[in-house]
Design a protein around this motif. Structure first.
Motif, short mmCIF file in Angstrom:
data_model
loop_
_atom_site.label_atom_id
_atom_site.label_comp_id
_atom_site.label_asym_id
_atom_site.label_seq_id
_atom_site.Cartn_x
_atom_site.Cartn_y
_atom_site.Cartn_z
N GLU A 375 18.29 13.19 -12.06
CA GLU A 375 18.92 12.50 -13.18
C GLU A 375 17.92 12.23 -14.29
O GLU A 375 18.21 12.45 -15.49
CB GLU A 375 19.55 11.20 -12.71
CG GLU A 375 20.29 10.45 -13.80
CD GLU A 375 20.99 9.20 -13.29
OE1 GLU A 375 21.90 8.71 -13.97
OE2 GLU A 375 20.61 8.72 -12.20
N ASN A 379 18.17 13.75 -18.10
CA ASN A 379 18.31 12.83 -19.24
C ASN A 379 17.39 13.21 -20.39
O ASN A 379 17.70 12.96 -21.56
CB ASN A 379 18.03 11.39 -18.80
CG ASN A 379 19.20 10.78 -18.05
OD1 ASN A 379 20.35 11.20 -18.21
ND2 ASN A 379 18.92 9.80 -17.21
N LYS A 382 18.92 16.46 -22.80
CA LYS A 382 20.23 16.37 -23.43
C LYS A 382 20.35 17.38 -24.57
O LYS A 382 19.44 17.55 -25.37
CB LYS A 382 20.47 14.95 -23.94
CG LYS A 382 21.86 14.70 -24.48
CD LYS A 382 22.05 13.24 -24.86
CE LYS A 382 23.46 12.98 -25.35
NZ LYS A 382 23.67 11.55 -25.71
N ASN A 383 21.52 18.07 -24.60
CA ASN A 383 21.85 19.05 -25.64
C ASN A 383 20.94 20.28 -25.62
O ASN A 383 20.87 21.02 -26.62
CB ASN A 383 21.80 18.41 -27.03
CG ASN A 383 22.80 17.28 -27.18
OD1 ASN A 383 23.92 17.36 -26.67
ND2 ASN A 383 22.39 16.21 -27.85
N LYS A 424 27.74 18.14 -12.88
CA LYS A 424 28.52 17.13 -13.59
C LYS A 424 27.64 16.40 -14.61
O LYS A 424 28.09 16.07 -15.72
CB LYS A 424 29.12 16.15 -12.61
CG LYS A 424 30.20 16.77 -11.72
CD LYS A 424 30.76 15.81 -10.70
CE LYS A 424 31.66 14.77 -11.35
NZ LYS A 424 32.36 13.94 -10.33
N LYS A 425 26.39 16.16 -14.27
CA LYS A 425 25.46 15.51 -15.20
C LYS A 425 25.17 16.41 -16.39
O LYS A 425 25.09 15.94 -17.54
CB LYS A 425 24.16 15.15 -14.47
CG LYS A 425 23.25 14.21 -15.23
CD LYS A 425 23.85 12.83 -15.36
CE LYS A 425 22.94 11.88 -16.10
NZ LYS A 425 23.55 10.54 -16.31
N CYS A 426 25.02 17.71 -16.15
CA CYS A 426 24.79 18.65 -17.24
C CYS A 426 25.96 18.66 -18.22
O CYS A 426 25.78 18.70 -19.45
CB CYS A 426 24.56 20.05 -16.69
SG CYS A 426 22.95 20.29 -15.91
N LYS A 427 27.17 18.61 -17.69
CA LYS A 427 28.35 18.58 -18.56
C LYS A 427 28.38 17.30 -19.38
O LYS A 427 28.67 17.31 -20.58
CB LYS A 427 29.61 18.69 -17.71
CG LYS A 427 30.90 18.73 -18.53
CD LYS A 427 32.13 18.92 -17.65
CE LYS A 427 33.40 18.99 -18.50
NZ LYS A 427 34.61 19.16 -17.65
N GLU A 428 28.06 16.18 -18.74
CA GLU A 428 28.03 14.89 -19.42
C GLU A 428 27.02 14.88 -20.56
O GLU A 428 27.26 14.30 -21.63
CB GLU A 428 27.69 13.80 -18.41
CG GLU A 428 27.51 12.41 -18.99
CD GLU A 428 26.95 11.44 -17.96
OE1 GLU A 428 26.19 10.52 -18.35
OE2 GLU A 428 27.26 11.59 -16.75
N LEU A 429 25.88 15.54 -20.37
CA LEU A 429 24.79 15.53 -21.35
C LEU A 429 24.82 16.74 -22.29
O LEU A 429 23.88 16.96 -23.04
CB LEU A 429 23.45 15.48 -20.62
CG LEU A 429 23.18 14.22 -19.79
CD1 LEU A 429 21.92 14.38 -18.96
CD2 LEU A 429 23.08 12.99 -20.70
N ASN A 430 25.91 17.52 -22.20
CA ASN A 430 26.06 18.71 -23.05
C ASN A 430 24.87 19.66 -22.89
O ASN A 430 24.30 20.15 -23.86
CB ASN A 430 26.20 18.29 -24.52
CG ASN A 430 26.66 19.44 -25.40
OD1 ASN A 430 27.42 20.30 -24.96
ND2 ASN A 430 26.18 19.47 -26.63
#
Length: 487
Positions: A375, A379, A382-383, A424-430
């Protein structure tokens, strides 16, 4: 890391479900098994359309789909009795469908069945029918459709295996049962257009993902959130039991039954994951992990009793038996059957055997399993774009040049919880995501199929041995779903 899984793709350890070069007789009886499930699923769907549900029969179909036929030496009574049960289930739902059609004054659509072995057929007759079915399976069907139907079959079977594990910790899986049956029923007709088959595979991919996610969640609820572990890999003096296969519920039952008796329990093969659950760390009898992924070596050298859990999926034809117990639906021949979840005979066998006379020098391996580290790394990205490595990143030649993208190595050859969390974390953080499977296994193929719906940037898979996956499956992944096979 994970040295004991180094034989995962060894051709001597065929881990397929009728999808590799195995004995023709075994292929024939598995095709017969699948044909019964296929035909029964037809009537299950028809009854559903008429508002009728039979959860018990649907559960039996999932159980049948989860069966892996590998060994030429298997308990013939187990197989014949189970096949007759499936046959009787088919007759039951077919008759109910016919009766309902009559009550509603509507015509019935029936499948022509050229055999009936619900009562008097013997194994030889069944094998002959299976051989005929196998020979005529894809007559007149083009290669594209053949490979899609094979992919549907393996996806349904591997999902049923995961679903069988979920049933151990969740009371009602009927919704998933039906979805797997509905998906597998696509193999009933050979006239469905390829475009529809591809669309249904992508739709079911989301269901496969949900099955895996719920399985992880329920096991975490029962056994605690997984964490890194240091595991002993050398035998210690004392009576001993070796547990092989993926079913931790059976391991738990065994440990509870042993209680305070002095018997050392060791995991083998895929069961190593139990050591990462906090609950299992509380059992003093659970000493460590022994062996590789080769049962021919592991079992023959073990001086205690051996338990094969329900979905154990390896070939043990060449083994001398006498101390092996199993809870499999169709057990290998000359293996003692666990009845009614009673592990006491297995325990008594271990107490009567010599066990290990001396302790070996203690050696350990580390299982890294840290959600927080992943995680934190994501973080910071991101993007951006990343490559997720599933399995050991031990062979640089297998990893292509990813144009400077950040690599996140999960270092988990078979686990799904870390991968699901990461995606799922990758999708959340684009975060644009490439996924690379550096090892090939049946469970890994199910995981890959279960994330197709996410439409990641790229998916890479090392070339699988034909002893693990039928080349048709790889052809379909590459041609139909743009998975890049590294050859």
């Amino acid at each position: 890391m994970y040295e004991f899984l180094k034989n995962l793709s060894d051709k001597s350890n065929c881990q397929s479900m009728g999808i590799c070069s195995i004995d023709p007789t075994v292929s024939a009886i598995e095709e017969l098994l699948l044909s019964q499930i296929r035909e029964t699923s037809f009537y299950i769907l028809k009854l559903r359309d008429l508002g009728q549900i039979n959860k018990k029969i649907e559960e039996n179909l999932i159980k049948g789909l989860s069966i892996i036929m590998l060994n030429t030496s298997f308990d013939k009574d187990d197989f014949v009795n189970f096949l007759k049960q499936l046959c009787q289930d088919k007759k039951t739902v077919k008759q109910r469908y016919v009766d309902t059609c009559k009550q509603n004054h509507q015509s019935c659509e029936l499948i022509d069945t050229d055999f009936d072995f619900c009562e008097n057929s013997n194994l030889n007759a069944m094998i002959k029918i299976g051989e005929e079915k196998l020979q005529n399976k894809y007559r007149g069907v083009n290669n594209e459709k053949q490979r899609l139907l094979e992919l549907i079959t393996i996806f349904a079977k591997t999902s049923a295996i995961v679903l069988q594990l979920l049933k151990k910790v969740k009371c009602d899986t009927s919704d998933f049962d039906f979805e797997v049956i509905r998906f597998f029923s696509l193999t009933n007709t050979l006239t469905t257009r390829c475009e529809k088959l591809k669309r249904r595979i992508l739709e079911f991919s989301k269901t496969g993902f949900e099955i895996q996610e719920q399985t992880n969640q329920f096991y975490e609820k029962r056994y605690g959130k997984r964490e890194s572990a240091k595991v002993l890999t050398t035998a210690q003096q004392g009576k001993a039991i070796l547990v092989s296969g993926p079913d931790m519920f059976e391991l738990e039952k065994l440990l509870e039954t042993i209680g305070s008796r002095e018997i050392n329990v060791y995991t083998n093969a895929l069961m190593f994951i139990a050591h990462t659950y906090p609950k299992f760390k509380k059992y003093k009898n659970l000493k460590g992990h022994l062996g590789t992924q080769n049962p021919q070596i592991d079992f023959s050298n073990f001086p205690g009793a051996i338990l094969l859990t329900q979905n154990f999926s390896q070939k043990i034809d060449n083994l001398l038996r006498g101390t092996v117990y199993s809870n499999k639906i169709i057990a290998p021949n000359r293996v003692f059957k666990i009845k009614n979840d009673d592990y006491e005979p297995l325990i008594q066998s271990a107490l009567n055997l010599e066990g290990y006379e001396k302790s070996q020098n203690k050696k350990y391996f580390e299982i890294p399993h840290n959600f927080k580290n992943i995680e934190n790394a994501l973080n910071e990205l991101k993007n951006s774009s990343v490559v997720i490595i599933v399995g050991e990143n031990s062979n640089a030649d297998d990893i292509q040049d990813f144009n400077g993208k950040k690599v996140i190595n999960l270092d988990c050859p078979i686990e799904t919880d870390l991968l699901i969390f990461t995606l799922k974390k990758c999708k959340e953080l684009n975060i644009k995501t490439d996924l690379f499977f550096t090892s090939c296994s049946i469970s890994g193929i199910n995981t890959l199929l279960s994330i197709l719906f996410m439409q990641l940037e790229n998916i890479y898979l090392v070339n699988c041995s034909s002893s693990i996956v039928n080349p048709h499956i790889l052809d379909s992944l590459e041609a139909d779903f743009n998975v890049k096979i590294i050859k």
